[in-house]
Design a protein around this motif. Structure first.
Motif, mmCIF file in Angstrom:
data_model
loop_
_atom_site.group_PDB
_atom_site.id
_atom_site.type_symbol
_atom_site.label_atom_id
_atom_site.label_comp_id
_atom_site.label_asym_id
_atom_site.label_seq_id
_atom_site.Cartn_x
_atom_site.Cartn_y
_atom_site.Cartn_z
ATOM 1 N N LEU A 20 0.469 -1.157 -0.317
ATOM 2 C CA LEU A 20 -0.258 0.037 0.097
ATOM 3 C C LEU A 20 0.859 1.232 0.238
ATOM 4 C CD1 LEU A 20 -2.646 -1.039 2.625
ATOM 5 C CD2 LEU A 20 -2.326 -0.856 0.552
ATOM 6 N N ASN A 21 2.293 0.857 0.543
ATOM 7 C CA ASN A 21 3.479 2.051 0.828
ATOM 8 C C ASN A 21 4.306 1.831 0.041
ATOM 9 O OD1 ASN A 21 1.181 4.164 3.172
ATOM 10 N ND2 ASN A 21 1.082 4.988 1.099
ATOM 11 N N ASP A 22 5.214 2.637 -0.202
ATOM 12 C CA ASP A 22 6.593 2.733 -0.495
ATOM 13 C C ASP A 22 7.411 3.052 0.797
ATOM 14 O OD1 ASP A 22 8.368 5.191 -1.162
ATOM 15 O OD2 ASP A 22 6.010 5.055 -2.122
ATOM 16 N N ASN A 23 8.405 1.742 1.745
ATOM 17 C CA ASN A 23 8.762 3.174 3.100
ATOM 18 C C ASN A 23 8.217 3.198 3.984
ATOM 19 O OD1 ASN A 23 11.899 2.528 0.759
ATOM 20 N ND2 ASN A 23 10.573 4.350 -0.477
ATOM 21 N N GLN A 112 12.117 12.615 -2.414
ATOM 22 C CA GLN A 112 11.660 11.229 -1.064
ATOM 23 C C GLN A 112 12.152 10.153 -1.596
ATOM 24 O OE1 GLN A 112 9.099 13.310 0.958
ATOM 25 N NE2 GLN A 112 9.930 15.697 0.477
ATOM 26 N N GLN A 113 10.739 9.382 -1.923
ATOM 27 C CA GLN A 113 10.865 8.149 -2.583
ATOM 28 C C GLN A 113 11.773 7.404 -3.526
ATOM 29 O OE1 GLN A 113 7.706 7.519 -5.225
ATOM 30 N NE2 GLN A 113 7.910 5.155 -5.607
ATOM 31 N N ALA A 148 19.701 2.776 -9.783
ATOM 32 C CA ALA A 148 18.900 3.471 -8.037
ATOM 33 C C ALA A 148 19.037 4.714 -8.630
ATOM 34 C CB ALA A 148 18.580 2.666 -6.895
ATOM 35 N N PHE A 149 20.612 5.211 -8.011
ATOM 36 C CA PHE A 149 20.957 6.543 -8.091
ATOM 37 C C PHE A 149 20.997 7.152 -9.373
ATOM 38 C CE2 PHE A 149 24.895 9.142 -7.784
ATOM 39 C CZ PHE A 149 24.803 9.706 -6.885
ATOM 40 N N MET A 150 20.541 6.414 -10.807
ATOM 41 C CA MET A 150 20.663 6.944 -11.734
ATOM 42 C C MET A 150 19.371 8.069 -11.477
ATOM 43 S SD MET A 150 23.413 7.244 -13.880
ATOM 44 C CE MET A 150 22.269 7.907 -15.157
ATOM 45 N N THR A 151 18.185 7.195 -11.011
ATOM 46 C CA THR A 151 16.824 7.244 -11.042
ATOM 47 C C THR A 151 16.869 8.698 -9.426
ATOM 48 O OG1 THR A 151 16.448 6.231 -9.087
ATOM 49 C CG2 THR A 151 15.819 5.587 -11.131
ATOM 50 N N ARG A 231 1.262 14.901 0.919
ATOM 51 C CA ARG A 231 1.405 14.175 0.582
ATOM 52 C C ARG A 231 1.220 12.825 0.800
ATOM 53 N NH1 ARG A 231 2.201 14.663 -6.287
ATOM 54 N NH2 ARG A 231 1.910 11.913 -6.973
ATOM 55 N N ARG A 232 2.413 12.967 0.853
ATOM 56 C CA ARG A 232 3.401 11.047 1.262
ATOM 57 C C ARG A 232 2.705 11.001 2.444
ATOM 58 N NH1 ARG A 232 7.679 9.012 -1.335
ATOM 59 N NH2 ARG A 232 8.440 7.708 0.850
#
Length: 454
Positions: A20-23, A112-113, A148-151, A231-232
């Motif tokens: 339902l949520n990330d992290n 943040q994500q 992941a770092f490229m994103t 929002r998060r």
């Protein structure tokens, strides 16, 4: 409050299971701190601007002449025209700033994500360093981390682009605002309705009022970051309040019996997993659940433990919370061996000799001297030692219901039989429900339940 809501009714488990949520940990640890910090900083600035706005608005209103307009033969007057001009200019500037900078909210949200995902990969690599080393997986891990770092980097470049646009808009807004009051007062000055001193006073007051009204513009980047964090956090709050659409009827009673009737278990996506034959267990019964891999044996254990809501039919479970679940790989929180053996209780009212006796019975006498030693035992003990430690926990806590999910899969047949015999001898009143493939374990159970794919 958020931690309590997250832990209540196993919501942390269901949120993770349903994705339902990330992290969620990052939302609690960082987003809440960011919101508190930004709100405090922005509120103090807003309060100061409100004071300046009231003070200098009074000055402008008293010094500013009434403007006269003649439109199609009709005369119109605007008292305190310079004040209204400052308000209109700030409103137009705020509107333009929102149009130019509104993508910053989404970009900050994603940043943040992405950063949380990157940190999660780093933590996962540290926790599984031995397995990665065995696989010689440095190259694969490097590729995952670089991707992941490229994103993170790509999104950060977009943030930099919009930051430049916001800074440019703010600079243009300031420059135009500096000369605007002179342009507005020139006709009045040349008509000798305003003295030079009045012009200077009005100009300074206009600039102060404009600055006070420009709080939104000057703090736009912080506001965008705050809106992203809110929002998060709002999404996390919504997931905490989401009710599971379960059809399974669970009845809790004061009796010690465990029963099921017409029980069907589903995956979270609604797909049927397994039809469960009716179960009826009383105190001291021992049930062995068997079946092919993936048929739903562990899921049935979760349902009987009360943490799997996806199903239909009826379950009758005792009210007692005196249950202990032993998975294939136990959770070993950082701390002393005593605290691990006591978990989930803070501390058991037992002396050291009792702990030592339980370790000896579980063939872990080599750990007795380290009972008070705090360490990361998950990365020190082998899987077999962890499973024997879990049985020592059962002997110490003496639960009324023990759920064993492949709890001896890493043990040799001798140790496996020894531990199950311990349960029979030491805890004859404990109801044991096991999931296992080994045929030799049937002798330690009074019933066998065979599950089949639907």
């Amino acid at each position: 409050m958020y931690i309590s809501d997250w832990l209540q009714n196993n919501r942390f488990y269901h949120i993770e299971k349903q994705k339902l949520n990330d992290n969620p940990d990052q939302r609690i640890a960082e987003d809440l701190g960011l919101i508190a910090k930004k709100i405090l900083s922005l509120f103090t600035g807003l309060l100061k601007n409100c004071v300046n706005l009231v003070s200098y608005s009074i000055i402008i209103w008293s010094l500013s002449d009434t403007w006269l307009f003649n439109i199609h033969g009709n005369a119109y007057t605007i008292p305190g025209a310079m004040l209204w001009a400052a308000i209109l200019y700030a409103f137009i500037g705020s509107f333009i700033m929102e149009k130019i900078g509104h993508p910053m909210v989404s970009l900050d949200y994603k940043q943040q994500q992405y950063e949380a995902n990157f940190r999660s990969l780093l933590i996962g690599l540290r926790r599984n360093a031995e397995q990665v080393a065995f696989y010689q997986g440095q190259g694969a891990e490097k590729n995952r981390l670089q991707h992941a770092f490229m994103t993170v980097q790509s999104n950060w470049r977009s943030i930099m682009t919009y930051t430049k646009r916001i800074s440019f808009t703010e600079s243009v807004y300031l420059e135009i605002g500096t000369y605007l009051p002179y342009l507005l007062m020139l006709p009045q000055y040349f008509a000798k309705k305003l003295t030079l001193g009045t012009v200077m006073q009005l100009t300074q007051s206009f600039l102060r009022v404009r600055a006070s009204l420009s709080w939104f513009i000057f703090n736009y980047q912080d506001l965008a970051l705050l809106r992203a964090a809110l929002r998060r956090l709002g999404e996390f709050q919504a997931s905490l309040q989401q009710q599971n659409s379960e059809q399974m009827q669970t009845h809790h009673h004061e009796d010690t019996q465990i029963m099921t009737h017409a029980l069907k278990l589903y995956r979270p996506n609604g797909q049927l997993l397994v039809n469960v034959p009716n179960i009826h267990l009383t105190t001291g019964h021992r049930l062995l659940i068997q079946g092919p891999s993936g048929v739903g044996k562990s899921t049935l254990l979760r349902a009987l433990a009360g943490i799997w809501p996806y199903g239909s039919g009826q379950m009758y479970l005792p009210n007692s919370q005196d249950m202990l679940f032993l998975p294939q790989k136990s959770y070993l929180p950082y701390g002393t061996l005593k605290s691990i053996l006591s978990y989930p209780h803070i501390e058991l009212p037992l002396d050291t000799a009792t702990y030592a006796q339980a370790l000896t019975k579980a063939n872990l006498s080599q750990l007795i001297e380290q009972l008070e030693h705090a360490d990361d035992w998950e990365n020190i003990l082998s899987l077999g030692e962890q499973q024997r430690l879990a049985f020592a926990k059962v002997l110490l806590q003496k639960p009324r219901y023990a759920f064993l999910d492949e709890a001896t899969s890493a043990l040799d047949p001798h140790n496996e039989s020894h531990l199950y015999q311990l349960l029979m001898d030491e805890l004859p009143q404990t109801t044991v429900i096991s999931v296992a493939h080994h045929e030799n374990l049937k002798q330690f159970h009074s019933q066998t339940l065979q599950l089949h794919a639907p």
